[in-house]
Motif scaffolding. Structure first.
Motif, PDB file in Angstrom:
ATOM      1  N   HIS A 114      44.310  56.973  28.774  1.00 35.56           N
ATOM      2  CA  HIS A 114      44.196  58.337  28.238  1.00 35.56           C
ATOM      3  C   HIS A 114      42.919  58.514  27.415  1.00 35.56           C
ATOM      4  CE1 HIS A 114      45.324  62.121  26.314  1.00 35.56           C
ATOM      5  NE2 HIS A 114      45.107  61.554  25.137  1.00 35.56           N
ATOM      6  N   SER A 115      42.528  57.478  26.687  1.00 34.42           N
ATOM      7  CA  SER A 115      41.353  57.587  25.820  1.00 34.42           C
ATOM      8  C   SER A 115      40.054  57.157  26.516  1.00 34.42           C
ATOM      9  CB  SER A 115      41.570  56.756  24.551  1.00 34.42           C
ATOM     10  OG  SER A 115      41.762  55.386  24.865  1.00 34.42           O
ATOM     11  N   GLY A 116      40.141  56.862  27.810  1.00 30.95           N
ATOM     12  CA  GLY A 116      38.936  56.544  28.573  1.00 30.95           C
ATOM     13  C   GLY A 116      38.373  55.161  28.309  1.00 30.95           C
ATOM     14  N   ARG A 117      39.204  54.232  27.885  1.00 29.48           N
ATOM     15  CA  ARG A 117      38.742  52.876  27.593  1.00 29.48           C
ATOM     16  C   ARG A 117      38.947  51.947  28.789  1.00 29.48           C
ATOM     17  NH1 ARG A 117      40.440  54.677  22.392  1.00 29.48           N
ATOM     18  NH2 ARG A 117      38.955  54.059  20.754  1.00 29.48           N
ATOM     19  N   ASP A 118      38.160  50.881  28.811  1.00 32.73           N
ATOM     20  CA  ASP A 118      38.292  49.860  29.834  1.00 32.73           C
ATOM     21  C   ASP A 118      39.147  48.713  29.311  1.00 32.73           C
ATOM     22  OD1 ASP A 118      36.673  51.201  31.689  1.00 32.73           O
ATOM     23  OD2 ASP A 118      34.845  50.353  30.809  1.00 32.73           O
ATOM     24  N   TYR A 119      39.591  47.868  30.228  1.00 28.92           N
ATOM     25  CA  TYR A 119      40.373  46.697  29.852  1.00 28.92           C
ATOM     26  C   TYR A 119      40.205  45.631  30.928  1.00 28.92           C
ATOM     27  CZ  TYR A 119      43.691  48.317  33.360  1.00 28.92           C
ATOM     28  OH  TYR A 119      44.258  48.714  34.541  1.00 28.92           O
ATOM     29  N   LEU A 120      40.523  44.421  30.557  1.00 32.29           N
ATOM     30  CA  LEU A 120      40.521  43.308  31.496  1.00 32.29           C
ATOM     31  C   LEU A 120      41.556  42.311  31.000  1.00 32.29           C
ATOM     32  CD1 LEU A 120      38.866  42.383  34.042  1.00 32.29           C
ATOM     33  CD2 LEU A 120      37.542  40.955  32.470  1.00 32.29           C
ATOM     34  N   PHE A 121      42.466  41.909  31.871  1.00 35.25           N
ATOM     35  CA  PHE A 121      43.407  40.854  31.526  1.00 35.25           C
ATOM     36  C   PHE A 121      42.696  39.516  31.687  1.00 35.25           C
ATOM     37  CE2 PHE A 121      46.303  44.320  32.677  1.00 35.25           C
ATOM     38  CZ  PHE A 121      47.193  44.277  31.612  1.00 35.25           C
ATOM     39  N   LEU A 122      42.827  38.660  30.675  1.00 31.33           N
ATOM     40  CA  LEU A 122      42.051  37.428  30.603  1.00 31.33           C
ATOM     41  C   LEU A 122      43.005  36.248  30.425  1.00 31.33           C
ATOM     42  CD1 LEU A 122      39.028  36.534  30.440  1.00 31.33           C
ATOM     43  CD2 LEU A 122      39.223  36.717  27.966  1.00 31.33           C
ATOM     44  N   THR A 123      42.939  35.286  31.363  1.00 34.04           N
ATOM     45  CA  THR A 123      43.837  34.142  31.257  1.00 34.04           C
ATOM     46  C   THR A 123      43.103  32.831  31.512  1.00 34.04           C
ATOM     47  OG1 THR A 123      45.842  33.088  32.145  1.00 34.04           O
ATOM     48  CG2 THR A 123      44.519  34.370  33.694  1.00 34.04           C
ATOM     49  N   ASN A 124      43.510  31.792  30.793  1.00 36.92           N
ATOM     50  CA  ASN A 124      42.976  30.459  31.021  1.00 36.92           C
ATOM     51  C   ASN A 124      43.600  29.780  32.242  1.00 36.92           C
ATOM     52  OD1 ASN A 124      40.987  30.134  29.137  1.00 36.92           O
ATOM     53  ND2 ASN A 124      42.134  28.788  27.781  1.00 36.92           N
ATOM     54  N   ASN A 125      44.708  30.288  32.723  1.00 35.28           N
ATOM     55  CA  ASN A 125      45.415  29.623  33.822  1.00 35.28           C
ATOM     56  C   ASN A 125      44.623  29.733  35.117  1.00 35.28           C
ATOM     57  OD1 ASN A 125      47.214  28.621  35.730  1.00 35.28           O
ATOM     58  ND2 ASN A 125      48.989  29.489  34.699  1.00 35.28           N
ATOM     59  N   SER A 126      44.093  28.591  35.587  1.00 33.93           N
ATOM     60  CA  SER A 126      43.293  28.592  36.814  1.00 33.93           C
ATOM     61  C   SER A 126      44.092  28.132  38.025  1.00 33.93           C
ATOM     62  CB  SER A 126      42.065  27.690  36.640  1.00 33.93           C
ATOM     63  OG  SER A 126      42.447  26.351  36.355  1.00 33.93           O
ATOM     64  N   SER A 127      45.407  27.936  37.865  1.00 34.17           N
ATOM     65  CA  SER A 127      46.224  27.514  39.005  1.00 34.17           C
ATOM     66  C   SER A 127      46.660  28.693  39.854  1.00 34.17           C
ATOM     67  CB  SER A 127      47.457  26.738  38.524  1.00 34.17           C
ATOM     68  OG  SER A 127      48.398  27.597  37.905  1.00 34.17           O
ATOM     69  N   ARG A 128      46.561  29.903  39.301  1.00 31.69           N
ATOM     70  CA  ARG A 128      46.968  31.114  40.010  1.00 31.69           C
ATOM     71  C   ARG A 128      45.768  32.040  40.210  1.00 31.69           C
ATOM     72  NH1 ARG A 128      52.008  31.014  42.458  1.00 31.69           N
ATOM     73  NH2 ARG A 128      53.612  30.290  41.022  1.00 31.69           N
ATOM     74  N   SER A 129      45.878  32.905  41.196  1.00 32.09           N
ATOM     75  CA  SER A 129      44.796  33.831  41.516  1.00 32.09           C
ATOM     76  C   SER A 129      44.989  35.162  40.813  1.00 32.09           C
ATOM     77  CB  SER A 129      44.734  34.069  43.031  1.00 32.09           C
ATOM     78  OG  SER A 129      45.891  34.789  43.452  1.00 32.09           O
ATOM     79  N   ALA A 130      43.928  35.959  40.802  1.00 30.63           N
ATOM     80  CA  ALA A 130      44.022  37.311  40.256  1.00 30.63           C
ATOM     81  C   ALA A 130      45.023  38.145  41.049  1.00 30.63           C
ATOM     82  CB  ALA A 130      42.647  37.969  40.266  1.00 30.63           C
TER      83      ALA A 130
END
Length: 275
Positions: free
Chosen positions: A39-55
């Motif tokens: 609603h406020s026009g902001r961006d986001y990104l989910f960030l994880t250290n887990n490299s065993s799974r894909s995006a």
């Protein structure tokens, strides 16, 4: 670094487990927070250290929980390692200790996965780890092949308790070879460099939100971005007194962060125009 106002943050980097959800349960206020970002026009990104799974895996999980995520909304330490290597040696030859998901990630970035004269040895959270993989990796590292690890987490929490994570595997290889890896994931700056390249948002307008002091909050300090602790996961209020690193902001959960962000935005609108 002077603490920045919440209203000045244009991109939020969100940890997932303990921040957005806990295991398979969505945490209170998470969806409201995401809706307010949109609603406020902001961006986001989910960030994880887990490299065993894909995006793709994480996008499907978030979507099933009620937030329509796409793979490009997630950055794993595995993808961050790919971006790090691509800036230094595009189409490099890599001996990879990783799951099929991580192998697919590296292949998609144009790397050749091989034990024959590789340019790098890369260790991920390898749930398919074998003694043959370890032996080959140690032989190559002793021969001088650069050693990279996707992240430093010693254990991974599961519903059945902790299981050995990438950091534990790193210690085994380091004990055998005497060589420590260059680490990409939280709390190291390289993962934030990958984020800033992916989002094109300046560090001054970026914040990381998470529930762990020694990864999420330390990442903010190491990278010079705003750090926001939520007490919905691992860290509790009682832990703050003896903490080695202090967050810029502390909230109970994403729901209370949303309320504070909205209030700061309203205050921003009331400020007189200077000029």
């Amino acid at each position: 670094m002077m603490m920045r106002r919440l209203a000045d943050i244009r991109c939020f980097l969100l940890d997932m487990d303990g921040t957005f959800y806990l295991g398979e349960q969505l945490l209170p206020g998470s969806l409201d927070f995401m809706r307010y970002l949109s609603h406020s026009g902001r961006d986001y990104l989910f960030l994880t250290n887990n490299s065993s799974r894909s995006a793709v895996f994480y996008a499907e999980k978030l979507t099933a929980m009620g937030w329509p995520a796409k793979p490009q909304d997630i950055l794993t330490s595995g993808e961050a390692a790919c971006l790090y290597l691509a800036r230094r040696h595009r189409a490099a030859r890599v001996f990879l200790l990783g799951t099929p998901d991580l192998e697919a990630e590296f292949a998609a970035h144009g790397f050749t996965l091989t034990a024959d004269a590789p340019d790098f040895v890369v260790l991920g959270f390898d749930k398919t780890l074998t003694y043959d993989k370890l032996t080959t990796a140690c032989r190559l590292i002793r021969a001088g092949v650069p050693f990279i690890a996707t992240h430093p987490d010693i254990n991974c929490p599961t519903e059945d308790g902790f299981i050995p994570d990438c950091g534990a595997m790193t210690e085994l290889i380091a004990a055998s070879t005497g060589v420590r890896p260059h680490i990409i994931g939280k709390p190291h700056r390289d993962i934030i460099d990958a984020v800033l390249a992916k989002t094109n948002c300046p560090a001054s307008a970026t914040a990381i939100v998470g529930d762990r002091l020694y990864t999420d909050i330390a990442t903010g300090k190491n990278a010079g971005i705003t750090s926001i602790l939520v007490l919905s996961g691992e860290t509790k209020a009682a832990d703050l007194g003896s903490a080695a690193v202090a967050p810029d902001y502390i909230f109970a959960d994403l729901g209370t962060l949303r309320l504070a962000l909205a209030a700061d935005d309203q205050q921003e609108e009331r400020l007189p125009v200077r000029g």
